[in-house]
Write a protein that holds these residues in place. Structure first.
Motif, short mmCIF file in Angstrom:
data_model
loop_
_atom_site.label_atom_id
_atom_site.label_comp_id
_atom_site.label_asym_id
_atom_site.label_seq_id
_atom_site.Cartn_x
_atom_site.Cartn_y
_atom_site.Cartn_z
N TYR A 1 -1.83 -5.33 -27.15
CA TYR A 1 -1.83 -6.69 -26.61
C TYR A 1 -0.43 -7.07 -26.14
O TYR A 1 -0.29 -7.68 -25.07
CB TYR A 1 -2.31 -7.70 -27.66
N ALA A 2 0.59 -6.72 -26.90
CA ALA A 2 1.97 -7.02 -26.50
C ALA A 2 2.30 -6.31 -25.19
O ALA A 2 2.90 -6.91 -24.29
CB ALA A 2 2.94 -6.61 -27.59
N GLU A 3 1.88 -5.06 -25.06
CA GLU A 3 2.13 -4.31 -23.82
C GLU A 3 1.39 -4.97 -22.65
O GLU A 3 1.94 -5.13 -21.56
CB GLU A 3 1.67 -2.86 -23.98
N TYR A 4 0.16 -5.37 -22.88
CA TYR A 4 -0.61 -6.05 -21.83
C TYR A 4 0.06 -7.36 -21.44
O TYR A 4 0.19 -7.68 -20.25
CB TYR A 4 -2.04 -6.31 -22.31
N TYR A 5 0.49 -8.12 -22.44
CA TYR A 5 1.13 -9.41 -22.19
C TYR A 5 2.40 -9.23 -21.37
O TYR A 5 2.60 -9.92 -20.37
CB TYR A 5 1.43 -10.10 -23.53
N TYR A 6 3.25 -8.27 -21.77
CA TYR A 6 4.49 -8.07 -21.05
C TYR A 6 4.25 -7.52 -19.65
O TYR A 6 4.94 -7.90 -18.71
CB TYR A 6 5.43 -7.16 -21.84
N SER A 7 3.27 -6.65 -19.50
CA SER A 7 2.99 -6.13 -18.16
C SER A 7 2.39 -7.21 -17.26
O SER A 7 2.70 -7.26 -16.07
CB SER A 7 2.08 -4.91 -18.22
N SER A 8 1.56 -8.09 -17.83
CA SER A 8 1.01 -9.17 -17.00
C SER A 8 2.11 -10.15 -16.60
O SER A 8 2.12 -10.64 -15.47
CB SER A 8 -0.12 -9.89 -17.73
N LYS B 1 6.62 -10.31 -10.43
CA LYS B 1 6.69 -9.57 -9.17
C LYS B 1 5.94 -10.32 -8.08
O LYS B 1 6.41 -10.41 -6.94
CB LYS B 1 6.09 -8.18 -9.34
N GLU B 2 4.78 -10.87 -8.42
CA GLU B 2 4.00 -11.63 -7.44
C GLU B 2 4.78 -12.87 -7.00
O GLU B 2 4.79 -13.22 -5.82
CB GLU B 2 2.64 -12.04 -8.02
N SER B 3 5.42 -13.54 -7.95
CA SER B 3 6.21 -14.72 -7.63
C SER B 3 7.38 -14.35 -6.73
O SER B 3 7.67 -15.06 -5.75
CB SER B 3 6.72 -15.35 -8.93
N ASP B 4 8.04 -13.23 -7.02
CA ASP B 4 9.14 -12.77 -6.17
C ASP B 4 8.65 -12.43 -4.76
O ASP B 4 9.31 -12.78 -3.78
CB ASP B 4 9.82 -11.54 -6.80
N LYS B 5 7.49 -11.77 -4.67
CA LYS B 5 6.93 -11.44 -3.36
C LYS B 5 6.59 -12.71 -2.58
O LYS B 5 6.83 -12.79 -1.38
CB LYS B 5 5.68 -10.58 -3.51
N LYS B 6 6.02 -13.68 -3.29
CA LYS B 6 5.64 -14.94 -2.64
C LYS B 6 6.88 -15.66 -2.13
O LYS B 6 6.90 -16.17 -1.01
CB LYS B 6 4.87 -15.81 -3.63
N LEU B 7 7.94 -15.69 -2.95
CA LEU B 7 9.19 -16.33 -2.54
C LEU B 7 9.80 -15.60 -1.35
O LEU B 7 10.27 -16.24 -0.39
CB LEU B 7 10.16 -16.35 -3.72
N MET C 1 -3.06 0.91 -18.02
CA MET C 1 -2.12 1.77 -18.70
C MET C 1 -2.74 3.17 -18.75
O MET C 1 -3.89 3.33 -19.11
CB MET C 1 -1.89 1.22 -20.11
N PRO C 2 -1.98 4.16 -18.38
CA PRO C 2 -2.52 5.52 -18.38
C PRO C 2 -2.91 5.98 -19.78
O PRO C 2 -2.38 5.53 -20.78
CB PRO C 2 -1.37 6.36 -17.84
N PHE C 3 -3.84 6.94 -19.81
CA PHE C 3 -4.41 7.42 -21.06
C PHE C 3 -3.37 7.99 -22.03
O PHE C 3 -3.39 7.68 -23.21
CB PHE C 3 -5.51 8.44 -20.76
N PRO C 4 -2.42 8.86 -21.58
CA PRO C 4 -1.45 9.40 -22.55
C PRO C 4 -0.60 8.31 -23.20
O PRO C 4 -0.22 8.45 -24.36
CB PRO C 4 -0.58 10.34 -21.70
N ILE C 5 -0.32 7.26 -22.49
CA ILE C 5 0.48 6.17 -23.08
C ILE C 5 -0.32 5.48 -24.18
O ILE C 5 0.23 5.10 -25.21
CB ILE C 5 0.93 5.18 -21.99
N ILE C 6 -1.63 5.34 -23.98
CA ILE C 6 -2.47 4.74 -25.01
C ILE C 6 -2.44 5.59 -26.27
O ILE C 6 -2.31 5.08 -27.38
CB ILE C 6 -3.91 4.55 -24.50
#
Length: 164
Positions: free
Chosen positions: A98-105, A111-117, A1-6
């Protein structure tokens, strides 16, 4: 996450938790039970602060815990309420991060699952097309063989008819 967002998330956390912090401070000043709860961390912080300051000033051994006088009641309650308030602010900030990290992960996993499919679909399409190409190549060879036979039969008939 970029610094200004933090920084933005931290600012939002502080703004969201200010009413809670103010409620804790008000409760600490009015409730006797909460005064005890607030004064305990303040005295622990006070002892730790005195010990660290004496060590930083160059004394080999700081004062013993029993030698440090506890803070007066009003100041301890005020400092304890401030500590609990700051703890609340940072707890909210950590939860938001933590919520932001969880949602981004989760988003990255999706996205990875979509790419794999998509890769599997493309692989299946390539396999299907390569089977089609192999079939067409076999049909082409068969057509060329048939053309060769017909050409030789035509040549044989031409010799019979024109007798060369």
């Amino acid at each position: 996450m970029p610094f200004p967002i933090i920084k933005l998330v931290t600012l939002i956390a502080k703004q969201l938790s200010k009413p809670l912090t103010n409620a804790v401070k008000h409760r600490a000043k009015t409730s006797p039970a909460f005064r005890k709860i607030c004064s305990a961390p303040a005295n622990v912080y006070h002892r730790w602060d005195i010990q660290m300051r004496t060590k930083l000033l160059g004394f080999k051994s700081g004062p013993l815990k029993k030698d440090i006088q506890p803070m007066n009641s009003e100041r301890a309650v005020e400092l304890g309420a401030e500590l609990i308030g700051e703890f609340t602010v940072y707890s909210v900030a950590v939860l938001l991060l933590y919520a932001e990290y969880y949602y981004s992960s989760k988003s990255n996993e999706r996205k990875e699952s979509d790419k794999k499919l998509e890769f599997e679909n493309i692989s299946n399409e390539v396999l299907h097309l390569s089977l089609n190409v192999a079939t067409l190549e076999a049909e082409l060879r068969e057509a060329q063989r048939t053309l060769g036979e017909l050409s030789s039969q035509n040549h044989a008939l031409m010799e019979k008819v024109y007798g060369s």
